[in-house]
Design a protein around this motif. Structure first.
Motif, short mmCIF file in Angstrom:
data_model
loop_
_atom_site.label_atom_id
_atom_site.label_comp_id
_atom_site.label_asym_id
_atom_site.label_seq_id
_atom_site.Cartn_x
_atom_site.Cartn_y
_atom_site.Cartn_z
N TYR A 186 0.85 -1.19 0.00
CA TYR A 186 0.00 0.00 0.00
C TYR A 186 0.89 1.25 0.00
O TYR A 186 2.07 1.19 0.35
CB TYR A 186 -0.87 0.04 1.26
CG TYR A 186 -1.89 -1.07 1.38
CD1 TYR A 186 -3.22 -0.85 1.03
CD2 TYR A 186 -1.54 -2.33 1.88
CE1 TYR A 186 -4.18 -1.86 1.16
CE2 TYR A 186 -2.49 -3.34 2.02
CZ TYR A 186 -3.81 -3.09 1.66
OH TYR A 186 -4.74 -4.08 1.80
N THR A 187 0.30 2.38 -0.31
CA THR A 187 1.00 3.66 -0.16
C THR A 187 0.48 4.34 1.11
O THR A 187 -0.58 3.96 1.64
CB THR A 187 0.76 4.55 -1.40
OG1 THR A 187 -0.64 4.58 -1.67
CG2 THR A 187 1.52 4.03 -2.60
N PRO A 188 1.21 5.35 1.64
CA PRO A 188 0.81 5.94 2.93
C PRO A 188 -0.62 6.48 2.95
O PRO A 188 -1.28 6.45 4.01
CB PRO A 188 1.84 7.06 3.13
CG PRO A 188 3.06 6.55 2.43
CD PRO A 188 2.56 5.83 1.21
N ASP A 189 -1.15 6.94 1.82
CA ASP A 189 -2.53 7.44 1.82
C ASP A 189 -3.55 6.30 1.99
O ASP A 189 -4.74 6.56 2.21
CB ASP A 189 -2.82 8.26 0.55
CG ASP A 189 -2.57 7.44 -0.71
OD1 ASP A 189 -1.50 6.81 -0.79
OD2 ASP A 189 -3.44 7.41 -1.59
N GLU A 190 -3.08 5.06 1.91
CA GLU A 190 -3.96 3.90 2.09
C GLU A 190 -3.71 3.21 3.44
O GLU A 190 -4.10 2.05 3.64
CB GLU A 190 -3.72 2.87 0.98
CG GLU A 190 -3.94 3.41 -0.42
CD GLU A 190 -3.44 2.43 -1.49
OE1 GLU A 190 -4.20 2.17 -2.43
OE2 GLU A 190 -2.29 1.95 -1.37
N LEU A 191 -3.06 3.93 4.35
CA LEU A 191 -2.65 3.32 5.63
C LEU A 191 -3.83 2.71 6.40
O LEU A 191 -3.71 1.62 6.97
CB LEU A 191 -1.94 4.39 6.47
CG LEU A 191 -1.09 3.93 7.64
CD1 LEU A 191 -0.02 2.93 7.21
CD2 LEU A 191 -0.45 5.14 8.33
N ASP A 192 -4.96 3.41 6.41
CA ASP A 192 -6.14 2.88 7.12
C ASP A 192 -6.49 1.47 6.64
O ASP A 192 -6.73 0.57 7.44
CB ASP A 192 -7.36 3.78 6.85
CG ASP A 192 -7.33 5.04 7.68
OD1 ASP A 192 -6.30 5.27 8.34
OD2 ASP A 192 -8.33 5.78 7.66
N ALA A 193 -6.51 1.32 5.31
CA ALA A 193 -6.86 0.01 4.74
C ALA A 193 -5.75 -1.00 5.02
O ALA A 193 -6.03 -2.18 5.28
CB ALA A 193 -7.08 0.14 3.23
N ALA A 194 -4.50 -0.53 5.00
CA ALA A 194 -3.36 -1.45 5.19
C ALA A 194 -3.38 -2.09 6.57
O ALA A 194 -3.02 -3.25 6.74
CB ALA A 194 -2.05 -0.70 4.97
N VAL A 195 -3.79 -1.33 7.60
CA VAL A 195 -3.74 -1.86 8.98
C VAL A 195 -5.02 -2.59 9.38
O VAL A 195 -5.02 -3.32 10.37
CB VAL A 195 -3.45 -0.73 10.02
CG1 VAL A 195 -2.15 -0.02 9.69
CG2 VAL A 195 -4.60 0.26 10.15
N ALA A 196 -6.10 -2.40 8.62
CA ALA A 196 -7.43 -2.82 9.07
C ALA A 196 -7.54 -4.30 9.42
O ALA A 196 -8.22 -4.67 10.38
CB ALA A 196 -8.47 -2.44 8.03
N ASP A 197 -6.89 -5.17 8.64
CA ASP A 197 -7.02 -6.61 8.88
C ASP A 197 -5.83 -7.22 9.61
O ASP A 197 -5.76 -8.42 9.81
CB ASP A 197 -7.19 -7.34 7.53
CG ASP A 197 -8.49 -6.95 6.86
OD1 ASP A 197 -9.47 -6.68 7.58
OD2 ASP A 197 -8.52 -6.89 5.61
N ALA A 198 -4.87 -6.37 9.97
CA ALA A 198 -3.61 -6.91 10.52
C ALA A 198 -3.73 -7.25 12.00
O ALA A 198 -4.33 -6.50 12.77
CB ALA A 198 -2.49 -5.90 10.30
N ARG A 199 -3.13 -8.37 12.38
CA ARG A 199 -3.03 -8.72 13.81
C ARG A 199 -1.85 -7.98 14.43
O ARG A 199 -1.85 -7.70 15.64
CB ARG A 199 -2.82 -10.25 13.95
CG ARG A 199 -3.02 -10.78 15.36
CD ARG A 199 -4.49 -10.86 15.70
NE ARG A 199 -4.79 -11.08 17.10
CZ ARG A 199 -5.07 -12.25 17.66
NH1 ARG A 199 -5.08 -13.33 16.92
NH2 ARG A 199 -5.35 -12.35 18.93
N PHE A 200 -0.85 -7.65 13.57
CA PHE A 200 0.32 -6.89 14.02
C PHE A 200 0.61 -5.77 13.03
O PHE A 200 0.60 -6.02 11.81
CB PHE A 200 1.56 -7.79 14.10
CG PHE A 200 1.44 -8.90 15.09
CD1 PHE A 200 1.71 -8.70 16.44
CD2 PHE A 200 1.05 -10.17 14.67
CE1 PHE A 200 1.60 -9.74 17.36
CE2 PHE A 200 0.93 -11.21 15.58
CZ PHE A 200 1.21 -11.00 16.93
N VAL A 201 0.88 -4.59 13.54
CA VAL A 201 1.35 -3.48 12.70
C VAL A 201 2.76 -3.15 13.19
O VAL A 201 2.95 -2.85 14.37
CB VAL A 201 0.42 -2.25 12.82
CG1 VAL A 201 1.00 -1.06 12.05
CG2 VAL A 201 -0.98 -2.59 12.32
#
Ligand code: NDP
Ligand code: 7N6
Length: 308
Positions: free
Chosen positions: A178-193
Motif C-alpha cells: 500500500y501507499t501511505p494514503d492507504e494506511l487505514d486500509a493497510a492496517v485494518a485486517d492486521a493482527r500486528f502493525v
C-alpha cells in the motif's frame, strides 16, 4: 575528498565501546582517534558519531552510526558542503529478529509467563488467549532494510504479509504493498502493525487515535522506528481502553523512558530500551561501511548511504 583522520566522537559509546570502534576502523592510510566535544575539525576529517554537534559541519564528511538521521540538520550539511552518510543496511538481521521475538511473545504469551515467574505463579492464561503466528496478518510500515527483514521472517513463519511504502513498489514476500494514503486500509485486517519507517515530517504522528481506531481490537502495535511516529497519548489511551490488545516499543518519545511512565507497568506492553539493533558486532558493521566509503572517497567516487 582526501581523508587524513577518522575522528570517533565519544557519543559512539552509546552504541558500542569506543576502543572497539577505533580498533575496527584502523587502516593503512588514515589516523583514527577518539574526540570529545572540545575537538575542532577541518576538511580532511571524517567524523564517526552517534549524535550531531554543530562543530562537525567543519569536517569533510560525517558518518552517523544509526540508520535514522532525524537528529541531523540535513539542510545545514548541504549549506556547509559537508557530506553526511548514515548506517542503513546493517540492521537487516538484528531488528527483524527482535520483532519476531515481540510477535512470538504476544502470540504465545511469553511476556505474561515471564512476569508470573517472578512470583512463582503457575497461573495459566485463559484458553482463548494464546494463538499462532501462522495464518495471522502482519502489516509492515516501511519496507527498507528492516521492513524487508521483517517481511522475510514473518512470511517464513506462515504469516500473511502486507506492507506500506511511499513508492508502492512490490517487495519480496509481501503480498500487497500500500501507499501511505492507504494506511487505514493497510492496517485494518492486521493482527500486528510493525513500524519500520524513518521519522520524517510525513511520519511524525502518523499513528494517531484515528489510525489506532482502524486497527483490530485484538491487534498489536510494534514500534522499532522512532517514538514520535506514534502519538503518545493516543497509544496510552488505546491500550487503556482496549482499542488494541497491546504494544511492543523499542523506540520512545523520550529516552530513557521516564521512571514514572505508565508503560513500564502496563500489562499489555513490552518495553525495551532502544536495543532492537544491539549486537556485539555493531562496531564491525559500522567500520565496514566507513572503510568502504574511505576507499570510495580516495578514488573520487560517490559515497554509499549519502543523505546530504
Ligand atoms: P531504510 O531507509 O532502509 O527503509 C526505510 C523505509 O521506509 C523505506 O522502505 C521507505 O520507502 C519507507 N518510508 C519512508 N517514508 C515512509 C512513509 N511515509 N510511510 C511508509 N514508509 C515510508 O531504513 P532502515 O530500514 O534501515 O531503518 C528504518 C528506520 O528504523 C530508521 O530510519 C530508524 O528510525 C529506525 N531504526 C531503529 C532501530 C532500533 O534500534 N530500534 C535500528 C535501526 C533503524 P519509500 O521511500 O518508498 O517510502
Ligand atoms: C544503535 C541503533 C538506528 O537508527 O536507532 C537505531 O540505527 C540506533 C545501536
Amino acid at each position: 575528498m582526501d581523508i587524513a583522520r577518522i575522528a570517533v566522537h565519544e557519543s559512539v559509546a552509546k552504541a558500542c565501546p569506543l576502543e572497539a570502534m577505533v580498533a575496527a576502523l584502523q587502516g593503512p592510510d588514515v589516523r583514527v582517534e577518539t574526540v570529545g566535544d572540545d575537538a575542532s575539525f577541518d576538511a580532511s576529517d571524517c567524523v564517526v558519531t552517534f549524535s550531531p554537534r554543530e562543530a562537525f559541519l567543519d569536517a569533510a564528511w560525517v558518518h552517523g552510526i544509526r540508520a535514522g538521521y532525524d537528529e541531523f540538520d540535513v539542510d545545514a550539511y548541504e549549506a556547509a558542503g559537508t557530506v553526511l552518510t548514515n548506517s542503513t543496511g546493517i540492521h537487516g538481521d538484528t531488528v527483524p529478529e527482535t520483532v519476531v521475538g515481540y510477535l512470538t511473545a504476544f502470540a504465545r504469551r511469553l511476556h505474561v509467563y515471564r512476569d508470573r515467574q517472578r512470583d512463582n505463579d503457575w497461573t495459566q492464561e485463559p484458553y482463548d488467549a494464546p494463538f499462532t503466528l501462522t495464518g495471522e496478518q502482519v502489516c509492515v510500515v516501511g519496507l527498507g532494510t528492516i521492513g524487508q527483514g521483517v517481511a522475510d521472517r514473518t512470511d517464513a513463519l506462515g504469516m500473511d504479509v502486507v506492507g506500506v511504502r511511499r513508492s508502492g513498489d512490490p517487495a519480496e514476500n509481501v503480498e500487497r504493498v500500500y501507499t501511505p494514503d492507504e494506511l487505514d486500509a493497510a492496517v485494518a485486517d492486521a493482527r500486528f502493525v510493525v513500524l519500520c519507517c524513518p521519522l520524517t515530517e510525513e511520519t511524525e504522528g502518523m499513528v494517531d487515535a484515528a489510525l489506532l481506531a482502524q486497527m483490530r481490537a485484538d491487534s498489536y502495535l510494534v514500534n522499532v522506528a522512532r517514538g514520535p511516529v506514534v502519538v503518545e497519548d493516543a497509544l496510552l489511551n488505546a491500550l487503556d481502553t482496549g482499542t488494541i490488545a497491546g504494544a511492543a516499543l523499542d523506540a520512545h518519545w523520550a529516552e530513557p523512558l521516564p521512571d514514572d511512565h505508565p508503560l513500564w507497568n502496563h500489562e499489555s506492553a513490552i518495553v525495551t530500551p532502544h536495543v532492537a539493533a544491539a549486537t556485539s558486532r555493531y562496531h564491525e558493521d559500522i567500520a565496514a561501511l566507513v572503510r568502504e566509503n574511505v576507499e570510495r572517497a580516495t578514488r573520487g567516487e560517490s559515497l554509499r548511504n549519502r543523505v546530504a
